[in-house]
Enzyme design. Structure first.
Site, mmCIF file in Angstrom:
data_model
loop_
_atom_site.group_PDB
_atom_site.id
_atom_site.type_symbol
_atom_site.label_atom_id
_atom_site.label_comp_id
_atom_site.label_asym_id
_atom_site.label_seq_id
_atom_site.Cartn_x
_atom_site.Cartn_y
_atom_site.Cartn_z
ATOM 1 N N GLY A 143 -28.092 -52.309 9.187
ATOM 2 C CA GLY A 143 -29.545 -52.250 9.113
ATOM 3 C C GLY A 143 -29.989 -51.629 7.815
ATOM 4 N N ALA A 249 -43.633 -56.150 1.160
ATOM 5 C CA ALA A 249 -44.091 -55.963 2.538
ATOM 6 C C ALA A 249 -44.553 -54.538 2.792
ATOM 7 C CB ALA A 249 -42.967 -56.326 3.515
ATOM 8 N N GLU A 370 -38.610 -52.096 7.686
ATOM 9 C CA GLU A 370 -38.706 -52.158 6.223
ATOM 10 C C GLU A 370 -38.291 -50.844 5.567
ATOM 11 O OE1 GLU A 370 -38.909 -54.996 5.839
ATOM 12 O OE2 GLU A 370 -40.564 -56.015 6.798
#
Length: 396
Positions: A143, A249, A370
């Protein structure tokens, strides 16, 4: 000192710092979200549903593509796009996430790293919402450290064979295309435009989430998937290409988190004014007023930070560390604010009809996605000390 007026709703006069077109875009997004999204969100959140046709509505409003110019995209300023995120997340993270992934994580890689032919083929129809994209980087075992990805792309005649799994992918269950990142035989990360209906591709939905429940989140499983050479992003060289999309983002998330916090703040203020206990409104208690003051302060400062970084981005002067700073601060503060608002609602705070618990659980998600709160701390720590606390590839 100047004896000016004070607005409790806008204590630092954010509205006065916006340009006319930015206010117009914000008004359009805010009106649409409250007229069309607020009436359905409780039901959608309860039942983990999302209507893909919303993308066509987003396209009609001219909101998909965000800051991308040309190819049928709106070419919004970073400020205007941030205000759109603020408006949509004031209703729910699912809606900000939907346009954020489509614009910043699916369309942006094609715009930044695609061929001219790929841009002309995909961007106009994605801006209309006719096809939906997703962004496949996170793996089950990787991740925060995408440099350890196991997904592989092997060169074959006419293209590539892709194998690997992606997880926690927004929009994947409703996607038409997936922007997937995989290492080639030399260890170089490449980007690919993968048809979601291609042989060997599966995009199952993840059920049972306790946050962002209305957002269609899933996996991307690839088993010997053939991708032709003309679907490889030719200018994406290395992991930095994928990570650069995440910066796009993050500024939207910093605005969106403040939008959720604003909704909870104003709803809670009204609640404590109307709720009487021991013969007077809850708002008459010092502890309640102190909490409201803390919330007001953090939202006002968080919005100023988001505005400043967005202006710098419009001027071409923003850095990834700036995005980390505002993303980390605003999502962390929004989580604290929604927790306080839930507490001030008492028992009603856990009922989804009051909306607060939904925003609270959403902020648990937003604080992680994010780049987690701690990972962004390491990015900022490196910027201050010059000492790397994690791999260079991951932090780029």
């Amino acid at each position: 000192m100047v004896d000016g007026n004070f607005s409790w709703e806008d204590p630092l006069f954010l509205e006065g710092q916006l340009q006319e077109d930015e206010r117009l875009i914000h008004d359009i997004a805010r009106r649409f979200s409250h007229e069309h999204l607020m009436p359905v969100i409780v039901d959608w959140n309860r039942h983990e549903t999302f209507n893909k046709d919303l993308f066509l509505k987003f396209g009609e409003l001219g909101l998909l593509g965000g800051t991308i110019e040309g190819y049928g995209c709106p070419g919004l300023s970073h400020v205007a796009y941030g205000l759109v995120c603020r408006a949509f997340e004031s209703v729910d993270t699912a809606f900000r996430s939907a346009i954020g992934v489509q614009s910043g994580l699916a369309m942006a890689p094609i715009y930044l790293f695609g061929s001219e032919e790929q841009k002309r083929e995909f961007l106009p129809i994605m801006a209309k919402g006719e096809i939906v994209g997703c962004f496949g980087l996170t793996e089950p075992d990787h991740g925060s450290d995408p440099s350890g990805m196991k997904s592989r792309a092997v060169k074959v005649k006419g293209g590539w064979r892709l194998n690997g799994n992606r997880i926690w992918i927004t929009n994947s269950p409703i996607s038409d295309i997936c922007i997937v990142w995989a290492k080639d035989e030399e260890g170089m990360v490449n980007g690919f435009i993968v048809d979601s209906e291609a042989e060997g591709v599966k995009t199952p939905k993840i059920d049972g989430k306790f946050g962002a429940r209305a957002s269609p989140t899933g996996e991307i499983a690839m088993d010997q998937v053939f991708v032709s050479e003309d679907r490889r992003l030719p200018h994406a060289k290395g992991l930095k290409a994928a990570l650069s999309c995440l910066s796009r983002a993050r500024f939207g998330i910093s605005w969106g988190a403040m939008g959720a916090a604003e909704f909870c703040w104003k709803a809670t203020r009204q609640y404590v004014l109307e709720r009487n206990q021991f013969g007077r409104p809850l708002a008459a208690n010092q502890l309640i007023q102190k909490k409201l003051a803390d919330i007001q302060t953090e939202i006002a400062l968080g919005l100023q930070g988001a505005l400043r970084v967005s202006r710098l981005a419009d001027e071409g002067r923003a850095s990834p560390e700036m995005f980390s700073l505002v993303k980390r601060n605003n999502t962390g503060k929004a989580l604290d604010i929604t927790r306080m608002c839930r507490d001030m609602h008492g028992g009603n705070g856990i009922s989804d009809e009051f909306h607060i618990i939904r925003h609270l659980l959403n902020m648990e998600v937003v604080n992680t996605l994010e780049g987690t709160h701690d990972i962004h701390a390491l990015v900022l720590g490196r910027a201050q000390t010059g000492i790397q606390a994690f791999s260079a590839e991951t932090s780029s």
